[in-house]
Design a protein around this motif. Sequence first.
Motif, mmCIF file in Angstrom:
data_model
loop_
_atom_site.group_PDB
_atom_site.id
_atom_site.type_symbol
_atom_site.label_atom_id
_atom_site.label_comp_id
_atom_site.label_asym_id
_atom_site.label_seq_id
_atom_site.Cartn_x
_atom_site.Cartn_y
_atom_site.Cartn_z
ATOM 1 N N HIS D 61 0.735 -1.166 0.370
ATOM 2 C CA HIS D 61 0.295 -0.261 0.093
ATOM 3 C C HIS D 61 1.075 0.985 0.239
ATOM 4 C CE1 HIS D 61 -2.956 -2.983 1.008
ATOM 5 N NE2 HIS D 61 -3.428 -3.041 2.180
ATOM 6 N N ASP D 62 1.787 1.287 0.471
ATOM 7 C CA ASP D 62 2.579 2.040 1.134
ATOM 8 C C ASP D 62 3.878 2.712 -0.755
ATOM 9 O OD1 ASP D 62 2.284 2.632 3.263
ATOM 10 O OD2 ASP D 62 3.424 1.152 4.685
ATOM 11 N N MET E 1 0.438 -5.169 6.412
ATOM 12 C CA MET E 1 -0.511 -3.904 5.751
ATOM 13 C C MET E 1 -1.966 -4.452 5.920
ATOM 14 S SD MET E 1 0.813 -3.971 2.120
ATOM 15 C CE MET E 1 0.496 -5.716 2.046
ATOM 16 N N LYS E 2 -2.669 -2.476 6.380
ATOM 17 C CA LYS E 2 -3.462 -2.298 7.196
ATOM 18 C C LYS E 2 -4.571 -2.512 5.813
ATOM 19 C CE LYS E 2 -2.197 -1.784 11.414
ATOM 20 N NZ LYS E 2 -1.256 -0.392 11.579
ATOM 21 N N TYR E 3 -5.623 -2.781 6.623
ATOM 22 C CA TYR E 3 -6.797 -2.783 5.184
ATOM 23 C C TYR E 3 -8.256 -2.366 6.330
ATOM 24 C CZ TYR E 3 -4.419 -5.616 2.155
ATOM 25 O OH TYR E 3 -3.540 -6.289 1.635
ATOM 26 N N LEU E 4 -9.343 -1.731 6.091
ATOM 27 C CA LEU E 4 -9.808 -0.625 6.625
ATOM 28 C C LEU E 4 -11.530 -1.950 5.510
ATOM 29 C CD1 LEU E 4 -11.830 0.198 8.632
ATOM 30 C CD2 LEU E 4 -12.624 2.016 6.680
ATOM 31 N N ILE E 55 -10.744 -3.945 11.205
ATOM 32 C CA ILE E 55 -9.364 -3.726 10.682
ATOM 33 C C ILE E 55 -7.765 -4.816 10.918
ATOM 34 C CG2 ILE E 55 -6.735 -2.194 11.349
ATOM 35 C CD1 ILE E 55 -9.310 -0.330 10.922
ATOM 36 N N ILE E 82 -10.524 -1.185 1.567
ATOM 37 C CA ILE E 82 -10.418 -0.623 1.198
ATOM 38 C C ILE E 82 -8.865 -0.080 2.509
ATOM 39 C CG2 ILE E 82 -9.701 2.343 2.030
ATOM 40 C CD1 ILE E 82 -13.529 1.433 2.448
ATOM 41 N N PRO E 83 -8.014 -0.714 1.609
ATOM 42 C CA PRO E 83 -6.196 -0.877 1.005
ATOM 43 C C PRO E 83 -6.061 0.539 2.071
ATOM 44 C CG PRO E 83 -6.372 0.192 -0.967
ATOM 45 C CD PRO E 83 -7.872 -0.295 -0.183
ATOM 46 N N LEU E 84 -5.139 0.945 3.449
ATOM 47 C CA LEU E 84 -4.579 1.868 4.283
ATOM 48 C C LEU E 84 -3.408 1.610 4.446
ATOM 49 C CD1 LEU E 84 -6.779 1.374 7.437
ATOM 50 C CD2 LEU E 84 -7.471 3.290 5.019
ATOM 51 N N ALA E 85 -2.628 3.003 3.664
ATOM 52 C CA ALA E 85 -1.484 3.813 3.854
ATOM 53 C C ALA E 85 -1.160 4.271 5.238
ATOM 54 C CB ALA E 85 -0.784 4.046 2.350
ATOM 55 N N LYS E 86 -0.091 4.065 5.389
ATOM 56 C CA LYS E 86 0.222 4.888 6.536
ATOM 57 C C LYS E 86 0.730 6.926 6.431
ATOM 58 C CE LYS E 86 4.360 6.443 9.639
ATOM 59 N NZ LYS E 86 3.637 6.358 10.829
ATOM 60 N N HIS E 87 -0.407 7.453 7.343
ATOM 61 C CA HIS E 87 -0.770 8.933 7.195
ATOM 62 C C HIS E 87 0.466 9.389 7.964
ATOM 63 C CE1 HIS E 87 -2.664 12.589 7.356
ATOM 64 N NE2 HIS E 87 -3.798 11.498 6.708
ATOM 65 N N PRO E 88 0.457 10.774 7.328
ATOM 66 C CA PRO E 88 1.927 11.554 7.284
ATOM 67 C C PRO E 88 1.893 11.721 8.445
ATOM 68 C CG PRO E 88 1.383 12.267 5.439
ATOM 69 C CD PRO E 88 0.708 10.768 5.773
ATOM 70 N N SER E 89 0.919 12.537 9.232
ATOM 71 C CA SER E 89 0.461 13.180 10.339
ATOM 72 C C SER E 89 0.382 12.037 11.657
ATOM 73 C CB SER E 89 -0.498 13.848 10.396
ATOM 74 O OG SER E 89 -0.710 14.778 9.011
ATOM 75 N N ASP E 90 0.625 10.500 11.175
ATOM 76 C CA ASP E 90 0.623 9.682 12.266
ATOM 77 C C ASP E 90 1.870 9.459 13.219
ATOM 78 O OD1 ASP E 90 -0.258 7.094 13.728
ATOM 79 O OD2 ASP E 90 0.611 6.355 12.405
ATOM 80 N N ILE E 91 1.422 9.804 14.005
ATOM 81 C CA ILE E 91 2.784 9.484 15.103
ATOM 82 C C ILE E 91 3.214 8.664 15.983
ATOM 83 C CG2 ILE E 91 1.827 12.159 15.945
ATOM 84 C CD1 ILE E 91 0.970 10.564 18.924
ATOM 85 N N LYS F 28 -1.741 19.241 9.995
ATOM 86 C CA LYS F 28 -0.784 18.036 11.594
ATOM 87 C C LYS F 28 0.196 18.370 12.968
ATOM 88 C CE LYS F 28 3.239 15.662 9.564
ATOM 89 N NZ LYS F 28 4.040 15.151 9.110
ATOM 90 N N GLN F 32 -2.034 16.296 15.895
ATOM 91 C CA GLN F 32 -0.642 15.304 16.239
ATOM 92 C C GLN F 32 -1.047 15.797 17.972
ATOM 93 O OE1 GLN F 32 3.015 16.087 14.408
ATOM 94 N NE2 GLN F 32 2.403 13.934 12.831
ATOM 95 N N GLN F 35 -3.568 13.553 18.512
ATOM 96 C CA GLN F 35 -3.225 11.838 18.903
ATOM 97 C C GLN F 35 -2.523 12.191 20.139
ATOM 98 O OE1 GLN F 35 -1.550 10.182 15.740
ATOM 99 N NE2 GLN F 35 -2.200 12.205 14.434
ATOM 100 N N ILE F 43 -4.731 7.530 12.684
ATOM 101 C CA ILE F 43 -5.357 7.982 11.964
ATOM 102 C C ILE F 43 -4.079 7.576 10.500
ATOM 103 C CG2 ILE F 43 -3.515 9.703 11.709
ATOM 104 C CD1 ILE F 43 -4.723 11.500 9.865
ATOM 105 N N TRP F 44 -5.185 6.850 9.144
ATOM 106 C CA TRP F 44 -5.169 6.389 7.958
ATOM 107 C C TRP F 44 -5.042 6.452 6.646
ATOM 108 C CZ3 TRP F 44 -8.445 3.678 11.358
ATOM 109 C CH2 TRP F 44 -7.350 2.641 11.991
ATOM 110 N N ARG F 45 -4.412 6.980 6.428
ATOM 111 C CA ARG F 45 -4.342 7.643 4.015
ATOM 112 C C ARG F 45 -5.357 6.387 3.441
ATOM 113 N NH1 ARG F 45 -4.465 11.166 3.522
ATOM 114 N NH2 ARG F 45 -2.568 12.571 3.495
ATOM 115 N N VAL F 47 -5.361 4.967 0.082
ATOM 116 C CA VAL F 47 -4.883 4.840 -0.929
ATOM 117 C C VAL F 47 -5.065 4.993 -2.042
ATOM 118 C CG1 VAL F 47 -3.229 2.831 -2.641
ATOM 119 C CG2 VAL F 47 -3.497 2.394 0.081
#
Lengths: 92, 92, 92, 92, 92, 92, 92, 92, 92, 92
Positions: D61-62, E1-4, E55, E82-91, F28, F32, F35, F43-45, F47
Amino acid sequence: MKYLVRMDVNLPPDMPREQAEKIKATEKAYSQGLQRDGKWVSIWRVVGEYANYSIFDVDGHDELHGILSGLPLFPYMDIQVIPLAKHPSDIH
Amino acid sequence: MKYLVRMDVNLPPDMPREQAEKIKATEKAYSQGLQRDGKWVSIWRVVGEYANYSIFDVDGHDELHGILSGLPLFPYMDIQVIPLAKHPSDIH
Amino acid sequence: MKYLVRMDVNLPPDMPREQAEKIKATEKAYSQGLQRDGKWVSIWRVVGEYANYSIFDVDGHDELHGILSGLPLFPYMDIQVIPLAKHPSDIH
Amino acid sequence: MKYLVRMDVNLPPDMPREQAEKIKATEKAYSQGLQRDGKWVSIWRVVGEYANYSIFDVDGHDELHGILSGLPLFPYMDIQVIPLAKHPSDIH
Amino acid sequence: MKYLVRMDVNLPPDMPREQAEKIKATEKAYSQGLQRDGKWVSIWRVVGEYANYSIFDVDGHDELHGILSGLPLFPYMDIQVIPLAKHPSDIH
Amino acid sequence: MKYLVRMDVNLPPDMPREQAEKIKATEKAYSQGLQRDGKWVSIWRVVGEYANYSIFDVDGHDELHGILSGLPLFPYMDIQVIPLAKHPSDIH
Amino acid sequence: MKYLVRMDVNLPPDMPREQAEKIKATEKAYSQGLQRDGKWVSIWRVVGEYANYSIFDVDGHDELHGILSGLPLFPYMDIQVIPLAKHPSDIH
Amino acid sequence: MKYLVRMDVNLPPDMPREQAEKIKATEKAYSQGLQRDGKWVSIWRVVGEYANYSIFDVDGHDELHGILSGLPLFPYMDIQVIPLAKHPSDIH
Amino acid sequence: MKYLVRMDVNLPPDMPREQAEKIKATEKAYSQGLQRDGKWVSIWRVVGEYANYSIFDVDGHDELHGILSGLPLFPYMDIQVIPLAKHPSDIH
Amino acid sequence: MKYLVRMDVNLPPDMPREQAEKIKATEKAYSQGLQRDGKWVSIWRVVGEYANYSIFDVDGHDELHGILSGLPLFPYMDIQVIPLAKHPSDIH
């Protein structure tokens, strides 16, 4: 090969009238040329809408896409394409 | 007057084959009679679906509804009717 | 000519297991024959659904409709067909 | 891992032609680089639409999100991603 | 790998209570086993509906499809992935 | 109390880059902070899309609405909120 | 905490009248008990439909789901839940 | 007070013909009584569909719901109600 | 007579803040006046959205349309109106 | 021949008030002329929306399209046309 195509035109209401008229005239000539070539078999107006349903008879997908993406109004259109096969009840 | 009509057929999968064949044969004869009368101008199969797009040329709404509601497959169909007007680019 | 096809299978949950297994086996053989013939180019499972996306490469609409309507699971399927043209960025 | 991706491009009709041509050229080079890397396996034009269906084969996914969000046309696109699993009838 | 994943259950109201209870019990055990394995990370009930959002954290598409198509309630479910990617704001 | 929230961001493509970067940075930091407070649990992006799925754990509707309507990107977002209850199969 | 809930009832037309009357009577008593408890604040019939819009005032998601999934008509209903926050213009 | 109402009838195709004819006859008498009372002002058939659009002129919501829920075909109908106000261009 | 009304507000993000604040203040006063008159019975915020659900109790369609079309935010709103009848389970 | 027509008006909120008033006045005169001619039989406001439902009685598709495409507000409208046939229960 036959295709049913629906085209919905969305001209921005603030487009200058002259520009709109010019595009429509070019579109009309383009369409009528393809009708005379036997590629654009039929065209009807959807009652109450700035839209048409058309039948195309072309060699295949690439030729049809070339025709549709060459429409002068293409940037302002939503287009939907439905491939049509011979129907077993068709008498023609 | 022209109409574009889409018909989607939903026969229950557990309908006995004989019954299904009989309805389809009656439907075919009904359709071909109207094609020969010039009322049912065109019929195409939608590729991959048990559905058709057709063009009708009839006197008006009442005649078209009479034709469609008389279809042997009518109780198993979803039907959508789109009235068609003459298009200003049409060369015919 | 290329087509993207999505097939959604809706077998009634109360269909006897034997009958279901038999249809699925016939379907598999039918699909694999067409894959070996180069007509059914690719087939993928949609994750989490009893559905597939497939690519077909056939002579045209009539051949594709013949193939799809001949599927053993056809009476239980919703099928959507999207004609594909060559993309200008395609390097192949 | 395989993904089916549909991309619909919505360039504003009043974008200056030069700017549009430049974005499209960058997009094409970007796409062809990924095709040569074996990440962007297939790309087809949807007939009649400024849209494509593509197959991607990436680590996960990433990586896919990185590729898609890096598309020069990304700000003008609607994108839909469908994860694909191996189909039991697949002969490959 | 994450999926919703969203699952909507549609048990026929006339299914015998015993049969329904048995499927639900098997489903619960199946789900809890996967939760303990760390594959099925979270599961929530959608308020007012016989549905859940979950999830999953698995190796990829094939593993997820194997898990979902193995659900005892699978024949009665509509499932959306729904495939989930890492979010840039995720801490995290 | 748990909520699943989907946020779709629609920044106008002609927004000056600096302004866009500034809003995103504020967003962001805002995210955060929440969070770290344990309110914005995950939080997930999504894809391929400028969108996210998030889990919130807050005291109730008013607190959640306060948080969401305070998002720097709120005027550019479509937001969908789904209340989540405990699932009977949840092992946690 | 307030929720707007829409319930659409789909009783199979061939359910024996007695059985239907009995479920409806139980449903009515169940609803009126919750109205007297102040949990089910309002209930209105949607004109022309076998459906209602209701306002609930409960402690949270779990209590609401317990109430809704306990409805005698729950197996025959489609239910949609919308969480409601205080509105800044509300004078109450 | 005026309402536009659309009614779609879904009689199960396997309902015995006699039963269907009887319901339709009762429905017709019911409708014509209300037409004579001036409550059911107009009724038209939607071309190609087992559906109608009607205009009602009644005292209010409760009276309309009483009329509609009393329709002999009510258990087999999908009904949509649209309240109509006086239009400023109306010359009547 | 009761109506459920949903209002979705779409203010253009580039509207000057002062202008937006002024419209909102006028809207609030307008709403609160009608609440005090007992016409606008309830108003709730939809969590996460710039939208509300409201209950109106007015003489009929014309009065409601007059109220809604007079809303200062009316040109920026999508409004949906659902007529409500008394429910047989209502204890009030 | 009768048609049900729904018209939704979408005037841009930033259109100068004078220009808007002028179009609306022309529209009103145009509509009232057709009402006096018996072509535009009925017009009602959809409660809460800048929209109307109308009944037209004209010679056919071409005449109706001419009328609708000549509406001063046509460039700002979404229009939906439904052909109406005589209903067997109609007493008129």
